[in-house]
Design an enzyme around this catalytic site. Sequence first.
Site, PDB file in Angstrom:
ATOM      1  N   CYS A  86      -6.338   0.673  -0.405  1.00 28.00           N
ATOM      2  CA  CYS A  86      -6.620  -0.662   0.114  1.00 28.00           C
ATOM      3  C   CYS A  86      -5.563  -0.985   1.166  1.00 28.00           C
ATOM      4  O   CYS A  86      -4.371  -1.040   0.847  1.00 28.00           O
ATOM      5  CB  CYS A  86      -6.547  -1.665  -1.043  1.00 28.00           C
ATOM      6  N   CYS A 138     -10.172  -0.782   6.718  1.00 27.96           N
ATOM      7  CA  CYS A 138     -10.403  -1.331   5.376  1.00 27.96           C
ATOM      8  C   CYS A 138     -11.281  -0.318   4.657  1.00 27.96           C
ATOM      9  O   CYS A 138     -12.244   0.200   5.244  1.00 27.96           O
ATOM     10  CB  CYS A 138     -11.127  -2.678   5.495  1.00 27.96           C
TER      11      CYS A 138
HETATM   12  N1  DGL Z   1     -10.652  -2.560   0.723  1.00 31.38           N
HETATM   13  C1  DGL Z   1      -9.596  -3.400   1.130  1.00 31.38           C
HETATM   14  C2  DGL Z   1      -8.844  -2.846   2.330  1.00 31.38           C
HETATM   15  O1  DGL Z   1      -8.800  -1.657   2.527  1.00 31.38           O
HETATM   16  C3  DGL Z   1      -9.705  -4.889   1.145  1.00 31.38           C
HETATM   17  C4  DGL Z   1     -10.981  -5.613   0.951  1.00 31.38           C
HETATM   18  C5  DGL Z   1     -10.777  -7.050   0.486  1.00 31.38           C
HETATM   19  O2  DGL Z   1     -10.711  -7.233  -0.722  1.00 31.38           O
HETATM   20  O3  DGL Z   1     -10.670  -7.981   1.313  1.00 31.38           O
HETATM   21  O4  DGL Z   1      -8.250  -3.567   3.067  1.00 31.38           O
END
Ligand code: DGL
Length: 258
Positions: A74, A187
């Site tokens: 993430c 993301c």
């Molecule tokens: N998957 C996450 C990232 O790589 C964040 C998504 C979220 O919860 O806003 O930033």
Amino acid sequence: MVSRAAIGVFDSGLGGISVVRQLRHDLPNERVLYFGDSANAPYGRKTPEQVRELSFGIVEHFVHQGVKAVVIACNTATSAAVDALREAYDIPIIGMEPALKPACDRGHGAAQRIIVAATPLTLHEPKFKRLMTRFSDQHTIFSQPCPDLVEILEHGQLADRDRVLRTLHGYLDRYDLDAIDSVVLGCTHFPFFRSYFRELLPETTAIIDGNAGTVHHLQVVLESLGKLAPEDAAGGAELRNSDPSERVAALERSLLER
Ligand code: DGL
């Protein structure tokens, strides 16, 4: 030396499964414990303090499970928490950041025009600002928050073509796309939308994510510590989520198997 201990991988929700897929493909002998925090998603609209607190809770749990390393699958949690986590724990903590360097390197010295698609929090954190500063002298970089893509994936609406394309047009129509060299998917939810991005972008625009680079980094770190799984280890992925519903469990499985 080898280690049969598992690797803890977490994300705010379902996006990190794109990293688990890469990990399963590149390091098939490794055992992965995945935790998606869908009950608290999206992280991208929270404060850094909230994301840090949630991240600590998850890593603490992984440590109790005896993992040999943690991958923060993430970008948002990495920007808010990786430094503090590394100070607090002595196992390797692998973070993620938007793959801006590979996008710039693609130009072999020529100036590039790059859109970085990520969450609002990732784009506002000092970590990303520092990354931008490294490259913005030579290249033109546009920061584009795309929070609705996170919600679409979390709500199981990836197949809702009209909604996805409408959302993407809302984010990308402001650019002269023919003049964009790369779009960085900053993301981990976004690689699941790759084919939709492809539809909107000219063939010459590259779509770049950081998943392979992250798994490679993990491999190098484990190798240097003598902690890769042995070749006879079966490997696998166990998926857990803070949202205990069958709907989310089914979504996780389907994303892993896509
Ligand atoms: N998957 C996450 C990232 O790589 C964040 C998504 C979220 O919860 O806003 O930033």
